[in-house]
Structures are given as structure tokens and as C-alpha cells.
Design a protein around this motif. Structure first.
Motif, PDB file in Angstrom:
ATOM      1  N   GLU A 129       0.860  -1.185   0.000  1.00  0.00           N
ATOM      2  CA  GLU A 129       0.000   0.000   0.000  1.00  0.00           C
ATOM      3  C   GLU A 129       0.894   1.231   0.000  1.00  0.00           C
ATOM      4  OE1 GLU A 129      -2.555  -0.501   3.424  1.00  0.00           O
ATOM      5  OE2 GLU A 129      -3.791  -1.969   2.346  1.00  0.00           O
TER       6      GLU A 129
ATOM      7  N   VAL B 226       1.089   5.156   0.787  1.00  0.00           N
ATOM      8  CA  VAL B 226       0.426   6.269   1.476  1.00  0.00           C
ATOM      9  C   VAL B 226       1.183   7.556   1.152  1.00  0.00           C
ATOM     10  CG1 VAL B 226      -0.042   7.284   3.764  1.00  0.00           C
ATOM     11  CG2 VAL B 226      -0.577   4.879   3.334  1.00  0.00           C
TER      12      VAL B 226
ATOM     13  N   ARG C  85       1.290  11.713   2.169  1.00  0.00           N
ATOM     14  CA  ARG C  85       0.832  12.623   3.219  1.00  0.00           C
ATOM     15  C   ARG C  85       1.297  14.053   2.955  1.00  0.00           C
ATOM     16  NH1 ARG C  85      -0.265   9.539   7.770  1.00  0.00           N
ATOM     17  NH2 ARG C  85       0.538   7.424   7.801  1.00  0.00           N
TER      18      ARG C  85
ATOM     19  N   ALA D 243      -1.246  13.518  10.352  1.00  0.00           N
ATOM     20  CA  ALA D 243      -2.472  13.020  10.973  1.00  0.00           C
ATOM     21  C   ALA D 243      -2.239  11.543  11.263  1.00  0.00           C
ATOM     22  CB  ALA D 243      -3.669  13.199  10.035  1.00  0.00           C
ATOM     23  N   GLY D 244      -3.167  10.942  12.005  1.00  0.00           N
ATOM     24  CA  GLY D 244      -3.148   9.500  12.224  1.00  0.00           C
ATOM     25  C   GLY D 244      -1.803   8.971  12.673  1.00  0.00           C
ATOM     26  N   SER D 245      -1.361   7.887  12.023  1.00  0.00           N
ATOM     27  CA  SER D 245      -0.155   7.191  12.493  1.00  0.00           C
ATOM     28  C   SER D 245       1.107   8.035  12.331  1.00  0.00           C
ATOM     29  CB  SER D 245       0.003   5.845  11.793  1.00  0.00           C
ATOM     30  OG  SER D 245       0.330   6.022  10.437  1.00  0.00           O
ATOM     31  N   LEU D 246       1.132   8.957  11.368  1.00  0.00           N
ATOM     32  CA  LEU D 246       2.342   9.797  11.210  1.00  0.00           C
ATOM     33  C   LEU D 246       2.474  10.772  12.386  1.00  0.00           C
ATOM     34  CD1 LEU D 246       4.776  10.765   9.418  1.00  0.00           C
ATOM     35  CD2 LEU D 246       3.251  12.582   8.669  1.00  0.00           C
TER      36      LEU D 246
ATOM     37  N   ASP E  85      -0.623  -4.839   8.549  1.00  0.00           N
ATOM     38  CA  ASP E  85      -0.063  -3.921   7.543  1.00  0.00           C
ATOM     39  C   ASP E  85       1.153  -3.134   8.039  1.00  0.00           C
ATOM     40  OD1 ASP E  85      -2.205  -4.761   6.004  1.00  0.00           O
ATOM     41  OD2 ASP E  85      -3.315  -2.884   6.133  1.00  0.00           O
TER      42      ASP E  85
ATOM     43  N   ASP F  96      -4.081  13.222   3.572  1.00  0.00           N
ATOM     44  CA  ASP F  96      -3.299  12.036   3.203  1.00  0.00           C
ATOM     45  C   ASP F  96      -4.216  11.039   2.505  1.00  0.00           C
ATOM     46  OD1 ASP F  96      -4.746  10.647   5.209  1.00  0.00           O
ATOM     47  OD2 ASP F  96      -3.198  10.988   6.701  1.00  0.00           O
ATOM     48  N   PHE F  97      -3.633  10.019   1.910  1.00  0.00           N
ATOM     49  CA  PHE F  97      -4.438   8.985   1.250  1.00  0.00           C
ATOM     50  C   PHE F  97      -3.595   7.747   1.000  1.00  0.00           C
ATOM     51  CE2 PHE F  97      -2.581   9.519  -2.988  1.00  0.00           C
ATOM     52  CZ  PHE F  97      -2.107  10.822  -2.941  1.00  0.00           C
ATOM     53  N   LYS F  98      -4.307   6.644   0.726  1.00  0.00           N
ATOM     54  CA  LYS F  98      -3.659   5.361   0.459  1.00  0.00           C
ATOM     55  C   LYS F  98      -4.039   4.879  -0.936  1.00  0.00           C
ATOM     56  CE  LYS F  98      -5.705   1.685   1.293  1.00  0.00           C
ATOM     57  NZ  LYS F  98      -6.444   0.650   0.521  1.00  0.00           N
TER      58      LYS F  98
ATOM     59  N   ASP G  32     -13.024   6.573   2.661  1.00  0.00           N
ATOM     60  CA  ASP G  32     -12.503   5.428   3.420  1.00  0.00           C
ATOM     61  C   ASP G  32     -10.985   5.360   3.349  1.00  0.00           C
ATOM     62  OD1 ASP G  32     -15.019   4.508   4.090  1.00  0.00           O
ATOM     63  OD2 ASP G  32     -14.751   2.502   3.245  1.00  0.00           O
ATOM     64  N   THR G  33     -10.413   5.878   2.279  1.00  0.00           N
ATOM     65  CA  THR G  33      -8.974   5.684   2.034  1.00  0.00           C
ATOM     66  C   THR G  33      -8.190   7.007   2.003  1.00  0.00           C
ATOM     67  OG1 THR G  33      -9.252   5.760  -0.373  1.00  0.00           O
ATOM     68  CG2 THR G  33      -9.421   3.586   0.670  1.00  0.00           C
ATOM     69  N   CYS G  34      -8.899   8.099   2.227  1.00  0.00           N
ATOM     70  CA  CYS G  34      -8.245   9.416   2.221  1.00  0.00           C
ATOM     71  C   CYS G  34      -8.638  10.158   3.495  1.00  0.00           C
ATOM     72  CB  CYS G  34      -8.750  10.289   1.066  1.00  0.00           C
ATOM     73  SG  CYS G  34      -8.592   9.594  -0.576  1.00  0.00           S
ATOM     74  N   ARG G  35      -7.851  11.150   3.858  1.00  0.00           N
ATOM     75  CA  ARG G  35      -8.314  12.116   4.864  1.00  0.00           C
ATOM     76  C   ARG G  35      -8.610  13.417   4.142  1.00  0.00           C
ATOM     77  NH1 ARG G  35      -4.622   9.495   8.670  1.00  0.00           N
ATOM     78  NH2 ARG G  35      -5.948   8.643  10.317  1.00  0.00           N
TER      79      ARG G  35
ATOM     80  N   ARG H 281     -13.999   6.142  12.743  1.00  0.00           N
ATOM     81  CA  ARG H 281     -12.941   5.618  13.622  1.00  0.00           C
ATOM     82  C   ARG H 281     -13.032   6.234  15.015  1.00  0.00           C
ATOM     83  NH1 ARG H 281      -9.414   7.135   9.137  1.00  0.00           N
ATOM     84  NH2 ARG H 281      -8.897   5.321   7.877  1.00  0.00           N
TER      85      ARG H 281
HETATM   86  N1  UDP Z   1      -5.381   4.032   5.061  1.00  0.00           N
HETATM   87  C1  UDP Z   1      -6.171   3.133   4.384  1.00  0.00           C
HETATM   88  N2  UDP Z   1      -6.104   1.801   4.689  1.00  0.00           N
HETATM   89  C2  UDP Z   1      -5.262   1.312   5.637  1.00  0.00           C
HETATM   90  C3  UDP Z   1      -4.466   2.242   6.339  1.00  0.00           C
HETATM   91  C4  UDP Z   1      -4.534   3.590   6.034  1.00  0.00           C
HETATM   92  O1  UDP Z   1      -6.939   3.509   3.480  1.00  0.00           O
HETATM   93  O2  UDP Z   1      -5.247   0.084   5.845  1.00  0.00           O
HETATM   94  C5  UDP Z   1      -5.445   5.466   4.741  1.00  0.00           C
HETATM   95  C6  UDP Z   1      -6.099   6.280   5.841  1.00  0.00           C
HETATM   96  O3  UDP Z   1      -7.480   6.434   5.597  1.00  0.00           O
HETATM   97  C7  UDP Z   1      -5.382   7.599   5.739  1.00  0.00           C
HETATM   98  C8  UDP Z   1      -3.982   7.238   5.234  1.00  0.00           C
HETATM   99  O4  UDP Z   1      -4.123   5.954   4.635  1.00  0.00           O
HETATM  100  O5  UDP Z   1      -6.011   8.423   4.772  1.00  0.00           O
HETATM  101  C9  UDP Z   1      -2.927   7.215   6.314  1.00  0.00           C
HETATM  102  O6  UDP Z   1      -3.377   6.428   7.375  1.00  0.00           O
HETATM  103  P1  UDP Z   1      -2.559   6.292   8.756  1.00  0.00           P
HETATM  104  O7  UDP Z   1      -1.273   5.589   8.497  1.00  0.00           O
HETATM  105  O8  UDP Z   1      -2.495   7.600   9.418  1.00  0.00           O
HETATM  106  O9  UDP Z   1      -3.423   5.259   9.533  1.00  0.00           O
HETATM  107  P2  UDP Z   1      -4.464   5.291  10.722  1.00  0.00           P
HETATM  108  O10 UDP Z   1      -4.557   6.632  11.317  1.00  0.00           O
HETATM  109  O11 UDP Z   1      -5.710   4.870  10.018  1.00  0.00           O
HETATM  110  O12 UDP Z   1      -3.888   4.265  11.623  1.00  0.00           O
END
Ligand code: UDP
Length: 237
Positions: A90, A92, A94, A98-101, A129, A175-177, A196-199, A215
Motif C-alpha cells: 500500500e 500512502v 501525506r 495526521a493519524g499514524s504519522l 499492515d 493524506d491517502f492510500k 474510506d482511504t483518504c483524509r 474511527r
Molecule cells: N489508510 C487506508 N487503509 C489502511 C491504512 C490507512 O486507506 O489500511 C489510509 C487512511 O485512511 C489515511 C492514510 O491511509 O487516509 C494514512 O493512514 P494512517 O497511516 O495515518 O493510519 P491510521 O490513522 O488509520 O492508523
């Protein structure tokens, strides 16, 4: 075109084979999951909205020279697509922390990045993942070097195209995946591009207009998916 049998059922989509070996039907469901499937729920009409949003993005990207798996929208929930051999990586991108970063680097959500950041994750539910780099991809033969280079370049090009398009609709692409796959030797963009796959944040109020509302139990989930779609369609520009 005739649907033959179910090839695969994922968390948010089902894939069916068709009478054309090069084409699949992707059915968008309303089921929503988060945190590696630990949180489960339903977002009413999500499948219908995500199909429409994805189709609009894929059409825009094709027009801008990015090759995708998208062929046609068959009905409310079904997309006709080229059958890809999915690369299990995958990608990503950014623009804003946000999120994991934000967590990993100890940044406040909303901190803007001076350059877009590209990250790779190994697509494996059992492992949750994990984040990987070029060396893991090469050593585990997940994709060859040229494919990875193309995925990275395409992801950055997608970022520029979508950022510009969304900015005109007062949406910040945080961000997006993306997922890519091989189709007769070519690297094509696959999967979906949706809330679902973007912020997506409203440019002014910074209101979250994406799956973070599910979430983080922020409410108004259906409403923001609908709003993203209507801003994209131009009725709320
Ligand atoms: N994302 C996704 N599928 C995944 C993990 C992340 O579509 O399995 C997208 C998520 O919606 C965000 C971006 O990738 O737009 C970065 O996600 P992050 O690593 O911050 O993950 P999270 O906060 O969801 O743990």
C-alpha cells in the motif's frame, strides 16, 4: 458482460469474475471497519457514495494521464474494472500530519509537511499492515524496482492532481492510500479512492470529512461522505 462467481470478499468490497478473463466487477459494500478490523459497523449508503466518488476520481486521473483499472460504473454499487494482479504494497502519501504519522513523529495533527511524504505498507491483515521500505520490498520480492519506482511517481502525480481538484472544492487533501496492480505488464492504479482511504478536511473549518468520523465516533458520518460527493459533483462548490 456476465458476472460469473465471487473471487474475493474483503472488508468493504466484493470482487466477481466475469465472462471476460481480463475484467472483474467490484461491488462496494456499506460495511465499515477500523483498527485492523477490531471496530466494525455500517455506514448507510457508503458503498453507493464511495463508488461514485472513486469513479469521479478515476475519470479525472485518466484524463490527466494516470492509467487506472476503472472501466465503467454498472449500477449503484458495481464498478467494472480491469483485473489486476495486486502488488501487496500500500502506498500512502501525506501532505499534513495526521493519524499514524502524527503519533510516530510526535507531531500535532494538522502540522503541514514541507514536502509530500510517501510511505509503503505491506498489505497483510494478519501482520496489521506493517510499514516497510524499498529494501523489504526488494528482499521479499513484493514488486520489482521499476514497478516500485512507477508506483511512487504515480502516487506523487495523483497527489498533485487530487490536491488541485479538491482545493477548488475547499477540501484539504491531508493524506491517502493507493493500491497498484499489474495488468499485462503495465502498472495500473487499482482499488478505490474515497473517504474510506483518504483524509479530507474542510479547508476553512478543518472539519473531518472522512472515515475518521467513524474511527473516532465523531458522528455525522453519512453526512460528510455525502458532502464530499456533492462538492465533487459541483453542486456545493
Ligand atoms: N489508510 C487506508 N487503509 C489502511 C491504512 C490507512 O486507506 O489500511 C489510509 C487512511 O485512511 C489515511 C492514510 O491511509 O487516509 C494514512 O493512514 P494512517 O497511516 O495515518 O493510519 P491510521 O490513522 O488509520 O492508523
Amino acid at each position: 458482460m456476465e458476472i460469473l462467481s465471487k473471487l474475493y470478499e474483503g472488508k468493504a468490497k466484493e470482487i466477481f469474475t466475469t465472462d471476460d478473463a481480463d475484467q472483474v466487477v467490484i461491488r462496494f459494500k456499506d460495511a465499515a471497519t477500523a483498527f485492523d478490523g477490531k471496530k466494525k459497523g455500517t455506514i448507510q449508503k457508503k458503498g453507493i457514495m464511495n463508488l461514485k466518488i472513486s469513479a469521479l476520481f478515476f475519470q479525472l486521473l485518466e484524463k490527466e494521464g494516470i492509467q487506472t483499472h476503472y472501466l465503467a460504473t454498472l449500477n449503484d454499487r458495481d464498478m467494472l474494472a480491469r483485473k489486476l494482479s495486486i502488488v501487496p504494497v500500500e502506498v500512502v502519501v501525506r501532505n499534513t500530519a495526521a493519524g499514524s504519522l502524527a503519533k510516530r513523529l510526535g507531531l500535532e495533527e494538522g502540522t503541514s509537511m514541507s514536502l509530500p511524504i510517501v510511505e509503503f505498507y505491506y498489505k497483510d491483515d494478519d501482520l496489521g499492515d506493517p510499514m516497510i521500505n524499498h529494501y523489504h520490498i526488494r528482499a521479499r520480492k513484493m514488486a520489482d524496482d521499476d514497478t516500485v519506482k512507477e508506483m511512487e511517481e504515480n502516487a506523487l502525480a495523483v497527489n498533485e492532481i487530487l490536491t488541485r481538484f479538491l482545493k477548488e472544492r475547499k477540501i484539504q487533501l491531508v493524506d491517502f492510500k493507493l493500491e497498484f496492480g499489474l495488468y499485462h505488464g503495465k502498472v495500473l492504479l487499482g482499488d478505490e479512492i474515497s473517504p474510506d482511504t483518504c483524509r479530507f478536511w474542510d479547508m476553512e473549518s478543518k472539519k473531518k470529512m472522512d472515515k475518521d468520523r467513524f474511527r473516532r465516533d465523531l458522528g455525522q458520518v453519512e453526512e460528510v461522505y455525502e458532502e464530499v460527493l456533492s462538492r465533487m459533483e459541483g453542486s456545493n462548490k
